[in-house]
Design a protein around this motif. Structure first.
Motif, PDB file in Angstrom:
ATOM      1  N   ALA A 381       0.806  -1.085  -0.025  1.00 38.80           N
ATOM      2  CA  ALA A 381       0.033  -0.106  -0.081  1.00 38.80           C
ATOM      3  C   ALA A 381       0.439   1.656  -0.177  1.00 38.80           C
ATOM      4  CB  ALA A 381      -0.666   0.214   1.224  1.00 38.80           C
ATOM      5  N   GLY A 382       2.103   1.393   0.290  1.00 37.63           N
ATOM      6  CA  GLY A 382       3.019   2.115  -0.122  1.00 37.63           C
ATOM      7  C   GLY A 382       2.762   3.010   1.943  1.00 37.63           C
ATOM      8  N   GLY A 383       2.646   2.867   2.819  1.00 33.13           N
ATOM      9  CA  GLY A 383       2.347   3.530   3.698  1.00 33.13           C
ATOM     10  C   GLY A 383       3.834   4.630   3.871  1.00 33.13           C
ATOM     11  N   PRO A 384       3.753   5.331   5.111  1.00 30.51           N
ATOM     12  CA  PRO A 384       4.863   6.186   5.262  1.00 30.51           C
ATOM     13  C   PRO A 384       5.594   5.142   6.218  1.00 30.51           C
ATOM     14  CG  PRO A 384       2.934   6.411   6.642  1.00 30.51           C
ATOM     15  CD  PRO A 384       2.055   5.808   5.423  1.00 30.51           C
ATOM     16  N   LYS A 385       7.426   5.869   5.699  1.00 35.41           N
ATOM     17  CA  LYS A 385       8.142   5.167   6.636  1.00 35.41           C
ATOM     18  C   LYS A 385       8.390   5.970   8.390  1.00 35.41           C
ATOM     19  CE  LYS A 385      10.799   3.785   2.053  1.00 35.41           C
ATOM     20  NZ  LYS A 385       9.792   3.030   2.450  1.00 35.41           N
ATOM     21  N   ASP A 386       8.094   7.077   8.282  1.00 35.80           N
ATOM     22  CA  ASP A 386       7.717   7.823   9.671  1.00 35.80           C
ATOM     23  C   ASP A 386       6.738   7.905  10.039  1.00 35.80           C
ATOM     24  OD1 ASP A 386      11.294   8.615  10.325  1.00 35.80           O
ATOM     25  OD2 ASP A 386      10.592   8.267   7.457  1.00 35.80           O
ATOM     26  N   ILE A 387       5.800   7.780  11.288  1.00 29.82           N
ATOM     27  CA  ILE A 387       4.359   8.054  11.328  1.00 29.82           C
ATOM     28  C   ILE A 387       4.789   8.779  13.393  1.00 29.82           C
ATOM     29  CG2 ILE A 387       3.353   6.416   9.865  1.00 29.82           C
ATOM     30  CD1 ILE A 387       3.010   4.532  12.634  1.00 29.82           C
ATOM     31  N   LYS A 388       4.387   9.170  14.001  1.00 27.97           N
ATOM     32  CA  LYS A 388       4.047   9.635  15.193  1.00 27.97           C
ATOM     33  C   LYS A 388       2.737   9.636  15.789  1.00 27.97           C
ATOM     34  CE  LYS A 388       3.233  15.111  14.275  1.00 27.97           C
ATOM     35  NZ  LYS A 388       3.847  16.274  14.168  1.00 27.97           N
ATOM     36  N   ILE A 389       2.777   8.694  16.542  1.00 28.28           N
ATOM     37  CA  ILE A 389       1.057   9.114  17.516  1.00 28.28           C
ATOM     38  C   ILE A 389       1.527  10.378  18.528  1.00 28.28           C
ATOM     39  CG2 ILE A 389      -0.224   7.595  18.742  1.00 28.28           C
ATOM     40  CD1 ILE A 389       1.939   5.108  17.861  1.00 28.28           C
ATOM     41  N   THR A 390       0.293  10.972  18.766  1.00 25.22           N
ATOM     42  CA  THR A 390       0.441  12.200  19.265  1.00 25.22           C
ATOM     43  C   THR A 390      -0.566  12.309  20.605  1.00 25.22           C
ATOM     44  OG1 THR A 390       1.291  13.521  17.417  1.00 25.22           O
ATOM     45  CG2 THR A 390      -0.186  14.905  19.627  1.00 25.22           C
ATOM     46  N   TYR A 391      -0.340  11.813  21.927  1.00 22.44           N
ATOM     47  CA  TYR A 391      -0.928  11.881  22.807  1.00 22.44           C
ATOM     48  C   TYR A 391      -1.214  13.571  23.488  1.00 22.44           C
ATOM     49  CZ  TYR A 391       3.297  10.413  25.131  1.00 22.44           C
ATOM     50  OH  TYR A 391       5.050  11.095  25.293  1.00 22.44           O
ATOM     51  N   ASN A 392      -1.736  13.826  25.034  1.00 17.43           N
ATOM     52  CA  ASN A 392      -1.182  14.229  25.848  1.00 17.43           C
ATOM     53  C   ASN A 392      -0.927  13.769  27.009  1.00 17.43           C
ATOM     54  OD1 ASN A 392      -4.778  12.427  26.148  1.00 17.43           O
ATOM     55  ND2 ASN A 392      -4.385  13.493  27.954  1.00 17.43           N
ATOM     56  N   ALA A 393       0.104  14.708  27.126  1.00 15.99           N
ATOM     57  CA  ALA A 393       1.382  13.951  27.969  1.00 15.99           C
ATOM     58  C   ALA A 393       0.797  13.838  29.964  1.00 15.99           C
ATOM     59  CB  ALA A 393       2.329  14.855  28.446  1.00 15.99           C
ATOM     60  N   ASP A 394      -0.510  14.358  29.458  1.00 20.51           N
ATOM     61  CA  ASP A 394      -0.874  14.743  31.158  1.00 20.51           C
ATOM     62  C   ASP A 394      -2.013  13.685  31.694  1.00 20.51           C
ATOM     63  OD1 ASP A 394      -3.134  15.185  30.309  1.00 20.51           O
ATOM     64  OD2 ASP A 394      -4.228  16.865  30.469  1.00 20.51           O
ATOM     65  N   GLY A 395      -2.473  12.700  30.612  1.00 19.09           N
ATOM     66  CA  GLY A 395      -3.331  11.068  31.296  1.00 19.09           C
ATOM     67  C   GLY A 395      -2.340   9.782  31.322  1.00 19.09           C
ATOM     68  N   GLY A 396      -1.232  10.064  30.989  1.00 23.28           N
ATOM     69  CA  GLY A 396      -0.153   9.086  31.440  1.00 23.28           C
ATOM     70  C   GLY A 396      -0.427   8.388  29.909  1.00 23.28           C
ATOM     71  N   HIS A 397      -0.084   8.472  29.716  1.00 30.27           N
ATOM     72  CA  HIS A 397      -0.013   7.819  28.015  1.00 30.27           C
ATOM     73  C   HIS A 397       1.301   7.113  27.726  1.00 30.27           C
ATOM     74  CE1 HIS A 397      -4.147   8.543  27.886  1.00 30.27           C
ATOM     75  NE2 HIS A 397      -4.175  10.168  28.396  1.00 30.27           N
ATOM     76  N   LYS A 398       2.538   8.131  27.624  1.00 30.64           N
ATOM     77  CA  LYS A 398       3.491   7.942  27.752  1.00 30.64           C
ATOM     78  C   LYS A 398       3.775   6.699  27.241  1.00 30.64           C
ATOM     79  CE  LYS A 398       8.025   9.957  27.048  1.00 30.64           C
ATOM     80  NZ  LYS A 398       9.236   8.634  26.874  1.00 30.64           N
ATOM     81  N   ALA A 399       3.806   5.326  28.482  1.00 29.15           N
ATOM     82  CA  ALA A 399       4.316   4.087  28.594  1.00 29.15           C
ATOM     83  C   ALA A 399       3.751   3.044  27.461  1.00 29.15           C
ATOM     84  CB  ALA A 399       4.239   3.550  30.024  1.00 29.15           C
TER      85      ALA A 399
END
Length: 544
Positions: A381-399
């Motif tokens: 499908a030619g997916g991108p070679k770099d992606i990011k996932i954005t989250y809110n840091a005040d919600g304890g989602h980093k891990a």
């Protein structure tokens, strides 16, 4: 509700309400030491105006200030609260609401039909930009309040909606009003239990249809508590009991909603006895919580649904095979076991197990961990070679976001980075403006217990929490047909067909269904949380 929906929803829902689950050290306050008052941790709310509150933090505060027309029992069946009677015609199109007599707002104003009609008209009027406007869309006349009149004929200027009032709202008398929907909807009584349907007093408006400038800083409600002072942003919101309240009376005299920007700091306050209730134990404290809290660590069912949304309006994610491949690249079981220690369960459907009509594994192969097939599909499908996932840091989602990125790297051989925005509101603003955030960390807690609440607000073309630009006319039609069905059983069948379309298109990646994992101090007892991720403020009490 953004969950916390909307995002309720998670927020919540939801919402959605889209969910913002975490939060900065709340400040201490001398009033907390007064007898028979408690403190509950939240994040900074987005709004405290009922028709503009679609996430869990603001919704929790509003639940103490307002009294809904209906609440829900343990089977999610609506029962009458501020309403004395709710009736409808055979077509489920014309609904008549009779209010319980004797109720007043905390400023002494009597609660009348006009207070509901004025509040709902304000929420539905497009130029007011209320986040909860979507929930009035089933009422006759809603479209005319959104549509732009290009000619500007008559008293209206060009560019303004054709109407400022909902044609489907009719006052019968001071305690009775009628709601006419555009088409029948068997679940309308359930929908009216949502925050957007609270009444607002005359004092909330500076003139007809114009909200008073500071109303949202100290909202006046019809509930068991009233504001004590104003909202102290990023610090606290205090409420105190209303004298002679006519409804169910809470057992505590006041609540301090302590605002945090970090879940770890909130947990430290809980363990130290400086906070009475934390509604979500942070990931990093799950292993130690049992030892720290003993039997004050509790669990209960929740309607929360965690997922990641794709910006389908961006070319690199417009191909559904790219979206399917990324979903297959994730090992949900590993994530829930290793990061959440089994406190949440893998989600392989788009509708929570707590609502009628839920079916397991509706996502099928697209939600099964299959790194080999995922890489083949992604490459083709030619997916991108770099992606990011954005989250809110005040919600304890980093891990868990970092863990998800590592799985994607291992399965697809691409770069994946988690990017934290300081607050949930910061993320939401970027998403609403369609700024490039990559994949979006989202969540949903139900606004009301119907399958439709996990479908309409999140995925219909005009859905209030459809931040990913998803649009499928066949899906929209099935949701609408379900809404028009004469029975909930017929509706659930049609909504199930709509969910099957999501499983093919994958506008989001279902990740986890949650439960309430919460803790409380030794100061309080009878602490419970409902499916909406809210503390039952009517049962909680100060221990003797």
């Amino acid at each position: 509700m953004r969950g916390n929906g909307p995002w309720k929803v998670a927020a919540g829902a939801a919402a959605i309400a889209l969910l913002a689950a975490g939060c900065s050290s709340g400040s201490s306050d001398d009033d907390e030491t007064l007898p028979n008052t408690i403190s509950i941790g939240i994040s900074e709310p987005e709004s405290l105006i009922p028709t503009n509150t679609t996430e869990m933090n603001g919704s929790s505060v509003l639940s103490s200030l307002f009294y809904p027309l209906v609440r829900f029992d343990e089977k999610s069946t609506p029962y009458l609260v501020a309403a004395e009677a709710i009736t409808h015609d055979k077509a489920n199109k014309v609904w008549t609401i009779k209010l319980r007599p004797g109720f007043t707002f905390s400023n002494g104003e009597p609660v009348t039909s006009d207070n509901y009609i004025n509040a709902w008209n304000y929420g539905a009027y497009g130029p007011n930009g209320q986040l909860g406007a979507y929930f009035f869309s089933k009422i006759d006349g809603f479209a005319a309040m959104q549509a732009v009149d290009p000619d500007g004929d008559g008293p209206k200027k060009a560019g303004e909606p054709k109407a400022q009032k909902l044609a489907g709202l009719k006052k019968i008398n001071d305690t009775t009003f009628q709601v006419t929907l555009t088409s029948g909807f068997a679940g309308w009584a359930t929908v009216m239990g949502y925050d957007s349907f609270y009444p607002m007093p005359k004092a909330a408006f500076s003139s007809d249809g114009v909200l008073a400038k500071d109303y949202g800083e100290a909202p006046i409600g019809n509930g068991p508590f009233k504001m004590k002072g104003k909202w102290r942003h990023d610090s606290q919101i205090q409420v105190e009991k209303v004298a002679d309240f006519k409804g169910t009376i809470p057992k505590v005299d006041g609540i301090t909603w302590k605002i945090y920007q970090d879940q770890g700091a909130q947990y430290a306050d809980l363990v130290a006895g400086n906070l009475d209730v934390q509604t979500k134990i942070p990931i990093e404290s799950l292993a130690s919580a049992s030892g720290d809290l003993g039997n004050r660590l509790q669990k209960s069912p929740s309607s929360s649904f965690a997922f990641v949304g794709f910006p389908t309006f961006e070319k690199e994610f417009s191909n559904r095979d790219v979206r399917r491949a990324l979903s297959m690249a994730i090992n949900r079981e590993d994530m829930t076991d290793q990061i959440f220690l089994g406190s949440e369960t893998p989600a392989k459907s788009f509708v929570s197990p707590v609502v009628e009509g839920y079916k397991a594994n509706t996502c099928g192969d697209n939600c099964e961990y299959n790194p080999v097939k995922a890489k083949q599909l992604y490459t083709a499908a030619g997916g991108p070679k770099d992606i990011k996932i954005t989250y809110n840091a005040d919600g304890g989602h980093k891990a868990w976001v970092d863990a998800m990125c590592n799985q994607i790297k291992g399965s697809l051989g691409i770069n994946c980075t988690g990017v934290g925005e300081p607050k949930f509101a910061d993320l939401l603003k970027k998403v609403e403006k369609k700024e490039p955030v990559g994949l979006m960390r989202l969540g949903w807690v139900m606004d009301y217990p119907l399958m439709e609440d996990y479908l309409g607000p999140l995925y219909t073309t005009d859905g209030s929490s459809n931040y990913y630009g998803y649009s499928n006319s066949a899906f929209d039609d099935l949701v609408r047909q379900g809404n028009d069905a004469k029975t909930t059983a017929q509706a659930e069948k049609l909504w199930g067909q709509a969910e099957a379309i999501l499983a093919q298109d994958m506008p989001v990646i279902p990740l986890r269904f949650g439960q309430n994992v919460f803790g409380h101090s030794e100061k309080v007892t009878n602490v419970s949380m409902d499916l909406f991720q809210k503390v039952d403020i009517y049962k909680i009490e100060v221990a003797e």
